[in-house]
Write an enzyme that holds these catalytic residues in place. Sequence first.
Site, PDB file in Angstrom:
ATOM      1  N   ALA A 137     -13.331  -5.716 -13.138  1.00 55.22           N
ATOM      2  CA  ALA A 137     -12.967  -7.129 -13.031  1.00 55.22           C
ATOM      3  C   ALA A 137     -11.472  -7.323 -13.202  1.00 55.22           C
ATOM      4  O   ALA A 137     -10.953  -7.292 -14.322  1.00 55.22           O
ATOM      5  CB  ALA A 137     -13.734  -7.935 -14.081  1.00 55.22           C
ATOM      6  N   GLU A 140      -8.726 -13.085 -10.752  1.00 55.98           N
ATOM      7  CA  GLU A 140      -8.944 -14.339 -11.486  1.00 55.98           C
ATOM      8  C   GLU A 140      -8.708 -15.507 -10.541  1.00 55.98           C
ATOM      9  O   GLU A 140      -8.058 -15.328  -9.501  1.00 55.98           O
ATOM     10  CB  GLU A 140      -7.954 -14.427 -12.658  1.00 55.98           C
ATOM     11  N   SER A 145      -3.938 -11.408  -5.069  1.00 56.33           N
ATOM     12  CA  SER A 145      -2.974 -10.415  -4.571  1.00 56.33           C
ATOM     13  C   SER A 145      -1.967 -10.064  -5.658  1.00 56.33           C
ATOM     14  O   SER A 145      -1.597  -8.904  -5.828  1.00 56.33           O
ATOM     15  CB  SER A 145      -2.206 -10.977  -3.372  1.00 56.33           C
ATOM     16  N   GLY A 261      -9.418   3.591  -3.580  1.00 53.81           N
ATOM     17  CA  GLY A 261     -10.434   2.787  -2.905  1.00 53.81           C
ATOM     18  C   GLY A 261     -10.055   2.374  -1.495  1.00 53.81           C
ATOM     19  O   GLY A 261     -10.926   2.122  -0.669  1.00 53.81           O
ATOM     20  N   ARG A 262      -8.756   2.287  -1.201  1.00 55.53           N
ATOM     21  CA  ARG A 262      -8.337   1.759   0.114  1.00 55.53           C
ATOM     22  C   ARG A 262      -8.827   2.593   1.290  1.00 55.53           C
ATOM     23  O   ARG A 262      -9.350   2.031   2.264  1.00 55.53           O
ATOM     24  CB  ARG A 262      -6.817   1.560   0.138  1.00 55.53           C
ATOM     25  N   GLY A 351     -21.754 -13.869  23.662  1.00 54.73           N
ATOM     26  CA  GLY A 351     -21.677 -15.299  23.988  1.00 54.73           C
ATOM     27  C   GLY A 351     -22.625 -16.169  23.182  1.00 54.73           C
ATOM     28  O   GLY A 351     -22.651 -16.089  21.946  1.00 54.73           O
ATOM     29  N   GLU A 375      -9.583  -5.271  -2.292  1.00 56.17           N
ATOM     30  CA  GLU A 375      -8.675  -4.194  -2.742  1.00 56.17           C
ATOM     31  C   GLU A 375      -7.292  -4.290  -2.104  1.00 56.17           C
ATOM     32  O   GLU A 375      -6.681  -3.287  -1.729  1.00 56.17           O
ATOM     33  CB  GLU A 375      -9.325  -2.822  -2.522  1.00 56.17           C
ATOM     34  N   THR A 377      -5.121  -7.393   0.341  1.00 56.71           N
ATOM     35  CA  THR A 377      -5.266  -7.912   1.710  1.00 56.71           C
ATOM     36  C   THR A 377      -4.429  -7.082   2.694  1.00 56.71           C
ATOM     37  O   THR A 377      -3.526  -6.343   2.292  1.00 56.71           O
ATOM     38  CB  THR A 377      -4.779  -9.383   1.791  1.00 56.71           C
TER      39      THR A 377
HETATM   40  C1  LIG Z   1     -16.235  -9.924  -0.853  1.00 61.51           C
HETATM   41  C2  LIG Z   1     -15.206  -9.786  -1.943  1.00 61.51           C
HETATM   42  C3  LIG Z   1     -15.414  -8.903  -3.000  1.00 61.51           C
HETATM   43  C4  LIG Z   1     -14.491  -8.751  -4.030  1.00 61.51           C
HETATM   44  N1  LIG Z   1     -14.749  -7.898  -5.087  1.00 61.51           N
HETATM   45  C5  LIG Z   1     -13.876  -7.829  -6.121  1.00 61.51           C
HETATM   46  C6  LIG Z   1     -14.170  -7.015  -7.289  1.00 61.51           C
HETATM   47  O1  LIG Z   1     -15.219  -6.358  -7.375  1.00 61.51           O
HETATM   48  N2  LIG Z   1     -13.262  -6.987  -8.319  1.00 61.51           N
HETATM   49  C7  LIG Z   1     -12.100  -7.702  -8.262  1.00 61.51           C
HETATM   50  O2  LIG Z   1     -11.329  -7.648  -9.233  1.00 61.51           O
HETATM   51  N3  LIG Z   1     -11.800  -8.513  -7.186  1.00 61.51           N
HETATM   52  C8  LIG Z   1     -12.660  -8.588  -6.122  1.00 61.51           C
HETATM   53  N4  LIG Z   1     -12.377  -9.400  -5.030  1.00 61.51           N
HETATM   54  C9  LIG Z   1     -11.159 -10.186  -5.028  1.00 61.51           C
HETATM   55  C10 LIG Z   1     -10.109  -9.654  -4.068  1.00 61.51           C
HETATM   56  O3  LIG Z   1      -9.506  -8.480  -4.598  1.00 61.51           O
HETATM   57  C11 LIG Z   1      -9.074 -10.783  -3.830  1.00 61.51           C
HETATM   58  O4  LIG Z   1      -9.738 -11.771  -3.059  1.00 61.51           O
HETATM   59  C12 LIG Z   1      -7.845 -10.293  -3.101  1.00 61.51           C
HETATM   60  O5  LIG Z   1      -7.050  -9.504  -3.942  1.00 61.51           O
HETATM   61  C13 LIG Z   1      -6.997 -11.452  -2.563  1.00 61.51           C
HETATM   62  O6  LIG Z   1      -6.746 -12.387  -3.553  1.00 61.51           O
HETATM   63  P1  LIG Z   1      -6.980 -13.966  -3.298  1.00 61.51           P
HETATM   64  O7  LIG Z   1      -8.311 -14.126  -2.654  1.00 61.51           O
HETATM   65  O8  LIG Z   1      -6.714 -14.677  -4.570  1.00 61.51           O
HETATM   66  O9  LIG Z   1      -5.900 -14.372  -2.209  1.00 61.51           O
HETATM   67  P2  LIG Z   1      -4.376 -14.709  -2.468  1.00 61.51           P
HETATM   68  O10 LIG Z   1      -3.729 -13.670  -3.282  1.00 61.51           O
HETATM   69  O11 LIG Z   1      -4.285 -16.118  -2.938  1.00 61.51           O
HETATM   70  O12 LIG Z   1      -3.799 -14.605  -0.996  1.00 61.51           O
HETATM   71  C14 LIG Z   1      -4.038 -15.609   0.004  1.00 61.51           C
HETATM   72  C15 LIG Z   1      -3.289 -15.173   1.264  1.00 61.51           C
HETATM   73  O13 LIG Z   1      -1.872 -15.083   0.990  1.00 61.51           O
HETATM   74  C16 LIG Z   1      -1.387 -13.784   1.322  1.00 61.51           C
HETATM   75  N5  LIG Z   1      -0.378 -13.374   0.345  1.00 61.51           N
HETATM   76  C17 LIG Z   1      -0.489 -13.365  -1.005  1.00 61.51           C
HETATM   77  N6  LIG Z   1       0.639 -12.908  -1.574  1.00 61.51           N
HETATM   78  C18 LIG Z   1       1.487 -12.619  -0.552  1.00 61.51           C
HETATM   79  C19 LIG Z   1       2.817 -12.094  -0.491  1.00 61.51           C
HETATM   80  N7  LIG Z   1       3.495 -11.794  -1.592  1.00 61.51           N
HETATM   81  N8  LIG Z   1       3.374 -11.939   0.737  1.00 61.51           N
HETATM   82  C20 LIG Z   1       2.708 -12.237   1.854  1.00 61.51           C
HETATM   83  N9  LIG Z   1       1.441 -12.741   1.865  1.00 61.51           N
HETATM   84  C21 LIG Z   1       0.842 -12.924   0.677  1.00 61.51           C
HETATM   85  C22 LIG Z   1      -2.612 -12.885   1.258  1.00 61.51           C
HETATM   86  O14 LIG Z   1      -2.442 -11.748   2.090  1.00 61.51           O
HETATM   87  C23 LIG Z   1      -3.707 -13.797   1.769  1.00 61.51           C
HETATM   88  O15 LIG Z   1      -3.694 -13.790   3.169  1.00 61.51           O
HETATM   89  C24 LIG Z   1     -13.290  -9.536  -3.998  1.00 61.51           C
HETATM   90  C25 LIG Z   1     -13.061 -10.428  -2.911  1.00 61.51           C
HETATM   91  C26 LIG Z   1     -14.003 -10.543  -1.902  1.00 61.51           C
HETATM   92  C27 LIG Z   1     -13.721 -11.516  -0.757  1.00 61.51           C
END
Ligand SMILES: Cc1cc2nc3c(=O)[nH]c(=O)nc-3n(C[C@H](O)[C@H](O)[C@H](O)COP(=O)(O)OP(=O)(O)OC[C@H]3O[C@@H](n4cnc5c(N)ncnc54)[C@H](O)[C@@H]3O)c2cc1C
Length: 395
Positions: A137, A140, A145, A261-262, A351, A375, A377
């Site tokens: 976990a 938050e 990101s 993981g990536r 379609g 892991e 974006t």
């Molecule tokens: C199906 C699923 C499973 C998941 N499982 C886990 C899990 O098991 N454990 C865990 O800890 N998390 C988990 N996550 C969370 C996941 O790691 C986060 O959703 C991810 O890190 C992106 O964070 P965010 O959704 O808050 O987006 P944000 O960080 O708010 O980003 C929103 C957008 O802004 C862009 N962005 C952000 N910062 C920058 C920057 N500096 N420069 C340019 N662009 C930027 C991002 O690329 C994205 O397009 C999961 C998410 C999903 C959808």
Amino acid sequence: MDFLIDAEMGRRLAAAREWGQAEVRPVGREADRLGRPIPTNHPYFEKVLARGDARTRWRPGSRSAGSAPPRSGRSRSTVMALLLAEELAYWDRGVGVANPGPGLPEGNVIGAGTEEQKERFLGPFLEPDRPRWACFAMTEPGAGSDAAAIRTRARRDGDGWVLDGAKCFIGNASRADWLLVQATVDPNRGRAGQRAFFVEQGTPGLGGFKIEKKSGLKAYESTSFSLTECRVPAENLLGGERPRSDRPEGFKTAMRTFNAGRPVIAANSVGIGRAVLDEALAFARGHGLLGRDRVRDRLEHMKRRLRAARLMCLKAGWLAQQDNIVEASLSKAMAAQVGQEAATFGMELIGTVGARGDHLIEKLYRDVKAMDIVEGTGQIQRMIVARKLVGLPRG
Ligand SMILES: Cc1cc2nc3c(=O)[nH]c(=O)nc-3n(C[C@H](O)[C@H](O)[C@H](O)COP(=O)(O)OP(=O)(O)OC[C@H]3O[C@@H](n4cnc5c(N)ncnc54)[C@H](O)[C@@H]3O)c2cc1C
């Protein structure tokens, strides 16, 4: 690099294919149809257990035994693991994550945990008596990101630690035996102030589990929860209370989990893309579309891009024992995009059939999106590569 599939690897892949077709795809489609994660008492999980797939790869005393295989052997086993991850995702990526086992935090615990912690937290996964899960976990509501921005706080109190905060979108959290929770012990120290804590299910203060709504990957739960005055013993600090000079740094340890993981996410994306390609081909054949140049061109394009993405992913896996940060990011950025492209083409091809919402390609279209999010974006992967390219620190 050696990506040759020998007889033993071929046998394991064939077994994975058989299992995927008979068990994984049906249970994944069932979860998608019902719109909810596979329940913990589903007979599918007992079958996973019986197959031995819910076990940890950790072995007691493995570090002291001094029997680590040579680097090339370890690289080949990483390649094998990636090929299996691709095959499993071909049949259903959501079910792959739903599978019981120590999951995402396992590598982190093996790499940074004390021997006592491995025994205590991974030991029950050696020969699990029932389906057991664990979770990692980090994310938050205000920190995705930018993982350095997490606010969950851990403060020392007597002979333990007290955690306060909230996490979201955590895979398998409500069914996990224990949750490895990333928290800050000193918000003024940014990343350097982060550590990870084992929080056992049932610990007072851990609660508020809420399964999030997801557009795809419905087979596993992504869950938010809170920690309120949640007390854990001192022994639950990952890596223990060693002097700072001698212990792994919490943020770097967590990032290593993501680096490992990536390529797996990249492999998953290739697997989903391959499934789309096969379905698209079957649809085109069934509807007399294979005589059209434009359709054949698009199918060839998918095939070529998927093959390239797989090679990048395998290279990142091959280099996993070394510094593979750039390859890991390149492979994930590329493969997630290729998987999405394939799904978009698949949707175009079918379609109105896709618009009805009951074709497998439509499900894969919803599933693959998350590959570009989890892991790190795609945007963040491209930033990592670009910073390295121009000689900037990682940021
Ligand atoms: C199906 C699923 C499973 C998941 N499982 C886990 C899990 O098991 N454990 C865990 O800890 N998390 C988990 N996550 C969370 C996941 O790691 C986060 O959703 C991810 O890190 C992106 O964070 P965010 O959704 O808050 O987006 P944000 O960080 O708010 O980003 C929103 C957008 O802004 C862009 N962005 C952000 N910062 C920058 C920057 N500096 N420069 C340019 N662009 C930027 C991002 O690329 C994205 O397009 C999961 C998410 C999903 C959808």
